[in-house]
Enzyme design. Structure first.
Site, mmCIF file in Angstrom:
data_model
loop_
_atom_site.group_PDB
_atom_site.id
_atom_site.type_symbol
_atom_site.label_atom_id
_atom_site.label_comp_id
_atom_site.label_asym_id
_atom_site.label_seq_id
_atom_site.Cartn_x
_atom_site.Cartn_y
_atom_site.Cartn_z
ATOM 1 N N GLN A 139 0.871 -1.190 0.000
ATOM 2 C CA GLN A 139 0.000 0.000 0.000
ATOM 3 C C GLN A 139 0.903 1.234 0.000
ATOM 4 O O GLN A 139 1.839 1.318 0.792
ATOM 5 C CB GLN A 139 -0.899 0.007 1.247
ATOM 6 C CG GLN A 139 -1.794 -1.217 1.385
ATOM 7 C CD GLN A 139 -3.028 -1.184 0.488
ATOM 8 O OE1 GLN A 139 -3.230 -0.230 -0.262
ATOM 9 N NE2 GLN A 139 -3.821 -2.234 0.528
ATOM 10 N N TYR A 176 -6.695 -12.332 -1.785
ATOM 11 C CA TYR A 176 -5.805 -11.198 -2.148
ATOM 12 C C TYR A 176 -5.098 -10.635 -0.904
ATOM 13 O O TYR A 176 -5.126 -9.425 -0.660
ATOM 14 C CB TYR A 176 -6.599 -10.064 -2.820
ATOM 15 C CG TYR A 176 -7.614 -10.491 -3.855
ATOM 16 C CD1 TYR A 176 -7.227 -10.729 -5.165
ATOM 17 C CD2 TYR A 176 -8.957 -10.641 -3.507
ATOM 18 C CE1 TYR A 176 -8.162 -11.122 -6.113
ATOM 19 C CE2 TYR A 176 -9.895 -11.029 -4.451
ATOM 20 C CZ TYR A 176 -9.499 -11.262 -5.744
ATOM 21 O OH TYR A 176 -10.421 -11.643 -6.680
ATOM 22 N N ASN A 221 -0.818 -7.733 5.253
ATOM 23 C CA ASN A 221 -1.046 -6.369 5.738
ATOM 24 C C ASN A 221 -2.295 -6.261 6.613
ATOM 25 O O ASN A 221 -2.231 -5.788 7.751
ATOM 26 C CB ASN A 221 -1.152 -5.462 4.490
ATOM 27 C CG ASN A 221 -1.368 -4.018 4.803
ATOM 28 O OD1 ASN A 221 -0.709 -3.460 5.666
ATOM 29 N ND2 ASN A 221 -2.299 -3.391 4.095
ATOM 30 N N GLU A 273 -3.530 -15.779 -1.860
ATOM 31 C CA GLU A 273 -2.920 -14.725 -2.679
ATOM 32 C C GLU A 273 -2.205 -15.414 -3.838
ATOM 33 O O GLU A 273 -1.718 -16.527 -3.696
ATOM 34 C CB GLU A 273 -1.960 -13.963 -1.739
ATOM 35 C CG GLU A 273 -0.761 -13.288 -2.304
ATOM 36 C CD GLU A 273 -1.100 -12.055 -3.125
ATOM 37 O OE1 GLU A 273 -1.867 -11.205 -2.672
ATOM 38 O OE2 GLU A 273 -0.583 -11.979 -4.257
ATOM 39 N N ASP A 287 -9.659 -7.705 -1.033
ATOM 40 C CA ASP A 287 -8.991 -6.441 -1.405
ATOM 41 C C ASP A 287 -8.354 -6.685 -2.781
ATOM 42 O O ASP A 287 -7.138 -6.811 -2.901
ATOM 43 C CB ASP A 287 -7.935 -6.113 -0.336
ATOM 44 C CG ASP A 287 -7.146 -4.851 -0.661
ATOM 45 O OD1 ASP A 287 -7.564 -4.091 -1.551
ATOM 46 O OD2 ASP A 287 -6.102 -4.632 -0.015
ATOM 47 N N CYS A 304 -9.686 -0.457 -4.706
ATOM 48 C CA CYS A 304 -8.947 0.718 -5.189
ATOM 49 C C CYS A 304 -9.564 1.247 -6.482
ATOM 50 O O CYS A 304 -9.010 2.146 -7.102
ATOM 51 C CB CYS A 304 -7.467 0.379 -5.384
ATOM 52 S SG CYS A 304 -7.201 -0.996 -6.509
ATOM 53 N N GLU A 361 -9.772 5.190 -2.591
ATOM 54 C CA GLU A 361 -9.947 3.806 -2.110
ATOM 55 C C GLU A 361 -11.262 3.753 -1.326
ATOM 56 O O GLU A 361 -11.576 4.699 -0.596
ATOM 57 C CB GLU A 361 -8.759 3.476 -1.194
ATOM 58 C CG GLU A 361 -8.663 2.052 -0.789
ATOM 59 C CD GLU A 361 -7.551 1.305 -1.512
ATOM 60 O OE1 GLU A 361 -6.743 1.917 -2.218
ATOM 61 O OE2 GLU A 361 -7.514 0.080 -1.338
HETATM 62 C C1 LIG Z 1 -4.755 -4.432 -3.906
HETATM 63 S S1 LIG Z 1 -3.550 -5.663 -3.533
HETATM 64 C C2 LIG Z 1 -3.949 -5.984 -1.850
HETATM 65 C C3 LIG Z 1 -2.933 -6.739 -1.053
HETATM 66 C C4 LIG Z 1 -3.094 -6.710 0.468
HETATM 67 N N1 LIG Z 1 -4.480 -6.831 0.879
HETATM 68 C C5 LIG Z 1 -2.464 -5.467 1.076
HETATM 69 O O1 LIG Z 1 -3.187 -4.677 1.693
HETATM 70 O O2 LIG Z 1 -1.235 -5.302 0.945
HETATM 71 C C6 LIG Z 1 -4.167 -7.025 -4.423
HETATM 72 C C7 LIG Z 1 -3.396 -8.312 -4.258
HETATM 73 O O3 LIG Z 1 -4.056 -9.308 -5.053
HETATM 74 C C8 LIG Z 1 -3.082 -10.166 -5.618
HETATM 75 N N2 LIG Z 1 -3.744 -10.776 -6.786
HETATM 76 C C9 LIG Z 1 -3.872 -10.291 -8.038
HETATM 77 N N3 LIG Z 1 -4.615 -11.110 -8.797
HETATM 78 C C10 LIG Z 1 -4.996 -12.147 -8.005
HETATM 79 C C11 LIG Z 1 -5.803 -13.315 -8.189
HETATM 80 N N4 LIG Z 1 -6.371 -13.583 -9.367
HETATM 81 N N5 LIG Z 1 -5.964 -14.142 -7.146
HETATM 82 C C12 LIG Z 1 -5.403 -13.873 -5.937
HETATM 83 N N6 LIG Z 1 -4.625 -12.793 -5.699
HETATM 84 C C13 LIG Z 1 -4.430 -11.936 -6.715
HETATM 85 C C14 LIG Z 1 -1.899 -9.273 -5.894
HETATM 86 O O4 LIG Z 1 -0.700 -10.024 -5.938
HETATM 87 C C15 LIG Z 1 -1.957 -8.292 -4.714
HETATM 88 O O5 LIG Z 1 -1.148 -8.739 -3.654
#
Ligand SMILES: C[S@@+](CC[C@H](N)C(=O)[O-])C[C@H]1O[C@@H](n2cnc3c(N)ncnc32)[C@H](O)[C@@H]1O
Length: 371
Positions: free
Chosen positions: A191, A219, A224, A240, A300, A325, A359
């Site tokens: 973030q 995700y 975090n 994730e 998320d 987001c 967000e």
């Molecule tokens: C907006 S970030 C949020 C991460 C975490 N909640 C944070 O606050 O740091 C979205 C996360 O989704 C993961 N991601 C993307 N596509 C995905 C999928 N199809 N399945 C699972 N995770 C995924 C990314 O690697 C990333 O870490």
């Protein structure tokens, strides 16, 4: 009022004509209109120096290097000597570091971009990205630079990654006066606004009443949200897609002495298939999905929002907490979820001040069927 001499020229800030409060008011009123809301919980950012992560291009001109950003009018780049939205520690090192790189032909030659990652504990990770092969001579010079500035350095060029000291930094965030410790790696999602991140986690945590049931998180990144939220539940299953983020999440659990979370590398689509017993995954060996008694699901997702399968699956839970987001995909997904769920809370977090992005966080509760 925060001012920046590059407002209107640099493409990073797109809502620069208004002061901090006015740009936020503008975005909040748009959200209220788009989602048809009377009220929302509003969480502000610091008006300047709020970004703990930043990337600049390096512009070479007649043997001299400068930082550069894409222009707002998309016509090439603008050369910059400062940035008002990066953290104080990034702002302070930008010019001295550039001068040291300029004075060193091995470090300067074909340097293409620099990424900064700062932490509230004062650590700084600097990634130097090259359009040339970097080697042992580069490593020797980068070591001296690392010692001179007290920073971690990573050198990257095609298929090469050289690490001086560490490829991570330690960060500590405060949620409801309690510290949580994280290792943040150069790869994997982070973030970008630390203070707003603390507010998001605090808001979500506050919306959950202590329960004996379990949480499912999709995700989860490097844990975090997962680690602070785990205190509210008996057990957590967090998933994730990124291998590096799952590795970091497991390390972060140890750092925080948290022992009720199971992290698994599964995409949201794979997790849905596993829970519906459509597919068996070796990555789930030794994990009894039947042992979980999920009441809440926390998501998320990236800007694309939820895929169709995951969206159809999460309606099986009593409570959905969705952090987004991208209001456009949140709106699309809420259209589906609202058929079975009531909207209990809606919050906005100004993670990306001076841009059109905002967000959002929502809490949804399953509507009780009247028989
Ligand atoms: C907006 S970030 C949020 C991460 C975490 N909640 C944070 O606050 O740091 C979205 C996360 O989704 C993961 N991601 C993307 N596509 C995905 C999928 N199809 N399945 C699972 N995770 C995924 C990314 O690697 C990333 O870490």
């Amino acid at each position: 009022m925060m001012t920046c001499e590059y407002f209107g020229i640099c493409g990073s800030c797109t809502l620069y004509e208004k002061n901090y409060q006015k740009q936020l008011d503008f975005k909040v009123s748009k959200i209220k209109e788009d989602f048809n809301l009377d009220t929302v919980d509003i969480h502000t950012s610091a008006p300047s120096h709020f970004r703990n992560r930043a990337e600049f291009k390096i512009y070479h001109d007649d043997g001299k290097i400068t930082y550069a950003m894409s222009r707002l009018d998309k016509k090439g780049v603008v050369r910059i000597t400062s940035c008002s939205i990066v953290s104080q520690s990034i702002a302070a090192i930008m010019i001295p570091l550039l001068e040291a790189l300029q004075a060193n032909p091995i470090l300067e030659f074909k340097l293409f971009a620099i990424e900064f990652l700062s932490s509230s504990t004062g650590e700084l990770l600097v990634t130097l990205i090259y359009h040339k092969k970097i080697d042992e001579a580069w490593r020797e010079e980068a070591k001296k630079l690392s010692t001179q500035f007290g920073i971690m350095i990573i050198g990257r060029s095609r298929k090469i990654k050289l690490v001086i000291e560490n490829d991570f930094i330690h960060d500590t965030i405060m949620i409801e006066n309690k510290p949580y410790h994280y290792k943040l790696y150069d790869t994997g999602f982070i973030q970008p606004n630390v203070k707003v991140n603390e507010k998001m986690i605090g808001w979500v945590k506050n919306k959950i009443i202590q329960t004996e049931s379990d949480l499912l998180e999709l995700y989860c990144g490097h844990g975090n949200f997962t680690i602070p939220l785990a205190e509210k539940f008996n057990k957590v299953l967090a998933t994730e897609i990124s291998k590096n983020s799952i590795k970091a999440a497991k390390e972060n659990c140890i750092l925080n002495h948290t022992d009720n979370i199971t992290f698994v590398r599964l995409s949201s689509e794979e997790l849905t298939s596993a829970l519906k017993k459509e597919r068996i995954f070796r990555r789930l060996e030794g994990i009894e999905l039947e042992d979980f008694n999920f009441s809440h699901v926390f998501v998320d997702p990236p800007r694309a929002g939820l895929d169709e399968k995951s969206l159809a699956f999460i309606v099986e839970f009593d409570t959905i907490i969705y952090v987004s987001c991208n209001p456009e995909t949140l709106k699309r997904d809420l259209e589906v979820l609202k058929k079975q769920f009531d909207l209990k809370a809606f919050a906005v977090f100004d993670q990306f001040a001076y841009t059109h992005h905002l967000e959002c966080g929502v809490v949804l509760k399953k509507r009780k069927e009247i028989s």
